[in-house]
Motif scaffolding. Structure first.
Motif, PDB file in Angstrom:
ATOM      1  N   THR A  41       0.834  -1.203   0.000  1.00  0.00           N
ATOM      2  CA  THR A  41       0.000   0.000   0.000  1.00  0.00           C
ATOM      3  C   THR A  41       0.870   1.255   0.000  1.00  0.00           C
ATOM      4  O   THR A  41       0.524   2.260  -0.620  1.00  0.00           O
ATOM      5  N   ALA A  42       1.987   1.185   0.705  1.00  0.00           N
ATOM      6  CA  ALA A  42       2.859   2.360   0.818  1.00  0.00           C
ATOM      7  C   ALA A  42       4.088   2.258  -0.085  1.00  0.00           C
ATOM      8  O   ALA A  42       4.491   3.239  -0.691  1.00  0.00           O
ATOM      9  N   TYR A  43       4.683   1.069  -0.167  1.00  0.00           N
ATOM     10  CA  TYR A  43       5.921   0.898  -0.921  1.00  0.00           C
ATOM     11  C   TYR A  43       5.828  -0.274  -1.884  1.00  0.00           C
ATOM     12  O   TYR A  43       5.169  -1.279  -1.599  1.00  0.00           O
ATOM     13  N   GLY A 152       1.325  -0.626   5.412  1.00  0.00           N
ATOM     14  CA  GLY A 152       0.834   0.719   5.182  1.00  0.00           C
ATOM     15  C   GLY A 152      -0.672   0.793   5.384  1.00  0.00           C
ATOM     16  O   GLY A 152      -1.180   1.677   6.075  1.00  0.00           O
ATOM     17  N   GLY A 153      -1.390  -0.160   4.766  1.00  0.00           N
ATOM     18  CA  GLY A 153      -2.841  -0.080   4.789  1.00  0.00           C
ATOM     19  C   GLY A 153      -3.519  -1.034   5.751  1.00  0.00           C
ATOM     20  O   GLY A 153      -4.631  -0.774   6.203  1.00  0.00           O
ATOM     21  N   THR A 154      -2.870  -2.140   6.029  1.00  0.00           N
ATOM     22  CA  THR A 154      -3.563  -3.189   6.781  1.00  0.00           C
ATOM     23  C   THR A 154      -2.680  -3.839   7.848  1.00  0.00           C
ATOM     24  O   THR A 154      -1.463  -3.723   7.823  1.00  0.00           O
ATOM     25  N   GLY A 175      -0.142   1.723   8.796  1.00  0.00           N
ATOM     26  CA  GLY A 175       0.655   2.941   8.931  1.00  0.00           C
ATOM     27  C   GLY A 175      -0.031   4.179   8.377  1.00  0.00           C
ATOM     28  O   GLY A 175       0.192   5.290   8.879  1.00  0.00           O
ATOM     29  N   ASP A 194       3.567  11.634   7.516  1.00  0.00           N
ATOM     30  CA  ASP A 194       4.160  10.316   7.243  1.00  0.00           C
ATOM     31  C   ASP A 194       5.690  10.388   7.354  1.00  0.00           C
ATOM     32  O   ASP A 194       6.332   9.502   7.923  1.00  0.00           O
ATOM     33  N   LYS A 197       6.694  10.724  10.965  1.00  0.00           N
ATOM     34  CA  LYS A 197       6.554   9.428  11.637  1.00  0.00           C
ATOM     35  C   LYS A 197       7.723   8.514  11.327  1.00  0.00           C
ATOM     36  O   LYS A 197       8.168   7.739  12.176  1.00  0.00           O
ATOM     37  N   ARG A 198       8.254   8.587  10.093  1.00  0.00           N
ATOM     38  CA  ARG A 198       9.333   7.671   9.694  1.00  0.00           C
ATOM     39  C   ARG A 198      10.686   8.047  10.306  1.00  0.00           C
ATOM     40  O   ARG A 198      11.613   7.254  10.262  1.00  0.00           O
ATOM     41  N   HIS A 203       9.992   9.188  17.411  1.00  0.00           N
ATOM     42  CA  HIS A 203       9.143   8.086  17.886  1.00  0.00           C
ATOM     43  C   HIS A 203       8.727   8.221  19.350  1.00  0.00           C
ATOM     44  O   HIS A 203       7.559   8.001  19.686  1.00  0.00           O
ATOM     45  N   GLY A 238       6.543  -2.338   7.853  1.00  0.00           N
ATOM     46  CA  GLY A 238       7.170  -1.034   8.079  1.00  0.00           C
ATOM     47  C   GLY A 238       6.676  -0.305   9.316  1.00  0.00           C
ATOM     48  O   GLY A 238       7.455   0.369   9.997  1.00  0.00           O
ATOM     49  N   THR A 239       5.385  -0.447   9.630  1.00  0.00           N
ATOM     50  CA  THR A 239       4.839   0.289  10.773  1.00  0.00           C
ATOM     51  C   THR A 239       5.470  -0.179  12.084  1.00  0.00           C
ATOM     52  O   THR A 239       5.540   0.588  13.054  1.00  0.00           O
TER      53      THR A 239
HETATM   54  P1  ATP Z   1       0.628  -3.229   3.065  1.00  0.00           P
HETATM   55  O1  ATP Z   1       1.421  -4.373   3.652  1.00  0.00           O
HETATM   56  O2  ATP Z   1      -0.412  -2.689   3.991  1.00  0.00           O
HETATM   57  O3  ATP Z   1       0.128  -3.458   1.692  1.00  0.00           O
HETATM   58  P2  ATP Z   1       3.214  -2.014   2.555  1.00  0.00           P
HETATM   59  O4  ATP Z   1       3.701  -3.368   2.122  1.00  0.00           O
HETATM   60  O5  ATP Z   1       3.515  -0.870   1.663  1.00  0.00           O
HETATM   61  O6  ATP Z   1       1.663  -2.020   2.881  1.00  0.00           O
HETATM   62  P3  ATP Z   1       5.247  -1.749   4.534  1.00  0.00           P
HETATM   63  O7  ATP Z   1       6.213  -1.413   3.468  1.00  0.00           O
HETATM   64  O8  ATP Z   1       5.478  -2.963   5.344  1.00  0.00           O
HETATM   65  O9  ATP Z   1       3.772  -1.752   3.981  1.00  0.00           O
HETATM   66  O10 ATP Z   1       5.123  -0.526   5.547  1.00  0.00           O
HETATM   67  C1  ATP Z   1       4.768   0.756   5.119  1.00  0.00           C
HETATM   68  C2  ATP Z   1       4.392   1.610   6.325  1.00  0.00           C
HETATM   69  O11 ATP Z   1       5.501   1.652   7.223  1.00  0.00           O
HETATM   70  C3  ATP Z   1       4.071   3.055   5.936  1.00  0.00           C
HETATM   71  O12 ATP Z   1       2.890   3.479   6.592  1.00  0.00           O
HETATM   72  C4  ATP Z   1       5.281   3.826   6.457  1.00  0.00           C
HETATM   73  O13 ATP Z   1       4.954   5.153   6.832  1.00  0.00           O
HETATM   74  C5  ATP Z   1       5.672   2.981   7.660  1.00  0.00           C
HETATM   75  N1  ATP Z   1       7.073   3.163   8.034  1.00  0.00           N
HETATM   76  C6  ATP Z   1       8.159   3.004   7.246  1.00  0.00           C
HETATM   77  N2  ATP Z   1       9.292   3.309   7.913  1.00  0.00           N
HETATM   78  C7  ATP Z   1       8.888   3.678   9.169  1.00  0.00           C
HETATM   79  C8  ATP Z   1       9.580   4.140  10.338  1.00  0.00           C
HETATM   80  N3  ATP Z   1      10.901   4.289  10.345  1.00  0.00           N
HETATM   81  N4  ATP Z   1       8.841   4.427  11.424  1.00  0.00           N
HETATM   82  C9  ATP Z   1       7.499   4.295  11.435  1.00  0.00           C
HETATM   83  N5  ATP Z   1       6.781   3.867  10.363  1.00  0.00           N
HETATM   84  C10 ATP Z   1       7.470   3.581   9.251  1.00  0.00           C
END
Ligand code: ATP
Length: 275
Positions: A41-43, A152-154, A175, A194, A197-198, A203, A238-239
Motif C-alpha cells: 500500500t505504501a511501498y 501501510g494499509g492493513t 501505517g 508520514d 513518523k518515519r 518516535h 514497516g509500521t
Molecule cells: P501493506 O502491507 O499494507 O500493503 P506495505 O507493504 O507498503 O503495505 P510496509 O512497506 O510494510 O507496507 O510498511 C509501510 C508503512 O511503514 C508506511 O505506513 C510507512 O509510513 C511505515 N514506516 C516506514 N518506515 C517507518 C519508520 N521508520 N517508522 C514508522 N513507520 C514507518
C-alpha cells in the motif's frame, strides 16, 4: 524496550545485508538471480538474491497503486515495477528474469491474477505467488506463534503451527492510519506527517499520540488469535519500525511480542527466498 529473540539472528543478518546492497549492489556474476516483488500500500519493494540466496541488490519506491491489498492502479504498478527492474538490471549488469510475488492474507482468490499480471507485465517470468505470512516466515523461521504484519494499509495476522500457516486475516488498519492521526494532531499534511513518523528521532514523542491506534491494532490481533493457542507474537512490516510499538502490543495482548531489528524488509526478502 526492544525484545530481541534468538530466532532473529538469521533475519537480522539478512536484512542488514539487504540494506547494504540497496545502497551498493554486489557486482559478481551469478548463474541465476531471484527477485522478490512486494507490492504494498505504501511501498513497492524489489529484493534480488544471487544463486546462494544472498542479497545482491534492492530498490523501493513510495507508491499508491495498492489499497487494502488490492491493485487499484494496474498500469502505474506495472510501470513502477518495470522501472525498478531496469534500474537494478543496470546496476547489476545482468538481466533479472525470475520473480516471485506475495499477497496479503485473505486476498488470494480476489487479487492473485492482478498481482501476477503486474509482475509479468513488468517483464518477469513469475515462479511463485505465495501468501505474505509464509514469505515472512521463510526469514523468521518460526514454528509456533503469530506473525503480525503491520504495513501501510492493513494489519495481517497469521497463526503458525509446526511452521505452517493455519489461519490468516487482514484488516484495514496500518501505517496510513497512524499518519492520519499525526496529521490531525499536529495539523500537518498527510505527506509531512508520514515523513515525521518515519524519523526515528520522533518516535518517543509520537508514542502517546499513537497509543489509541496501536491499541486498536492490538485488539485486532487479540480477536484473530483468540481461538488459537498462541504464546508469542512476532512483528513485521514497516509500521513496526516505530520504537515502542512492541511494548504496547505486548501489554494489550498479554503476550511476549518480538520484532527484528528492521521489520520492514522481512516480507520482500522472504518472497525472494521463495522465488
Ligand atoms: P501493506 O502491507 O499494507 O500493503 P506495505 O507493504 O507498503 O503495505 P510496509 O512497506 O510494510 O507496507 O510498511 C509501510 C508503512 O511503514 C508506511 O505506513 C510507512 O509510513 C511505515 N514506516 C516506514 N518506515 C517507518 C519508520 N521508520 N517508522 C514508522 N513507520 C514507518
Amino acid at each position: 524496550m526492544e525484545r530481541v529473540n534468538p530466532a532473529f539472528l538469521y533475519c537480522d543478518q539478512l536484512v542488514r545485508d539487504f540494506e547494504k546492497v540497496i545502497k551498493t549492489p554486489i557486482l559478481h556474476k551469478s548463474s541465476v538471480y531471484y527477485t522478490g516483488v512486494d507490492l504494498g500500500t505504501a511501498y513497492i519493494v524489489l529484493a534480488v538474491l544471487d544463486e546462494n540466496y544472498q542479497p545482491v541488490a534492492g530498490a523501493y519506491r513510495l507508491a499508491s497503486v495498492v489499497k487494502d491489498g488490492m491493485v487499484v492502479d494496474y498500469i502505474g504498478a506495472i510501470r513502477i515495477v518495470r522501472e525498478l527492474k531496469q534500474e537494478l538490471e543496470e546496476k547489476l549488469g545482468a538481466e533479472l528474469i525470475y520473480a516471485a510475488a506475495a499477497l496479503p492474507p485473505g486476498t488470494f482468490t480476489l487479487d492473485s491474477g492482478a498481482i501476477k499480471h503486474v509482475v509479468q507485465g513488468a517483464g518477469f517470468e513469475i515462479t511463485n505467488l505465495l501468501d505474505e505470512p509464509t514469505a515472512a516466515n521463510a526469514v523468521l523461521k518460526i514454528k509456533d506463534g503469530a506473525i503480525v504484519d503491520i504495513g501501510g494499509g492493513t494489519t495481517g495476522t497469521a497463526v503458525l503451527k509446526d511452521g505452517k500457516v493455519i489461519y490468516v486475516a487482514d484488516e484495514p488498519t496500518g501505517g496510513t492510519h497512524f499518519s492520519l492521526v499525526i496529521s490531525g494532531a499536529y495539523k500537518m499534511s498527510f505527506e509531512d506527517a508520514d515523513q515525521y513518523k518515519r524519523d526515528f528521532k520522533n518516535h518517543r514523542e509520537l508514542i502517546p499520540v499513537l497509543r489509541p491506534v496501536i491499541e486498536k491494532v492490538s485488539s485486532i490481533i487479540s480477536r484473530h488469535i483468540a481461538e488459537y493457542p498462541v504464546n508469542e507474537i512476532y512483528l513485521v512490516g514497516g509500521t513496526c519500525c516505530l520504537d515502542g510499538i512492541e511494548d504496547i502490543i505486548a501489554k494489550q495482548t498479554n503476550l511476549p511480542t518480538y520484532k527484528p531489528k528492521n521489520p520492514m524488509f522481512v516480507t520482500p526478502l522472504g518472497i525472494a527466498l521463495n522465488c
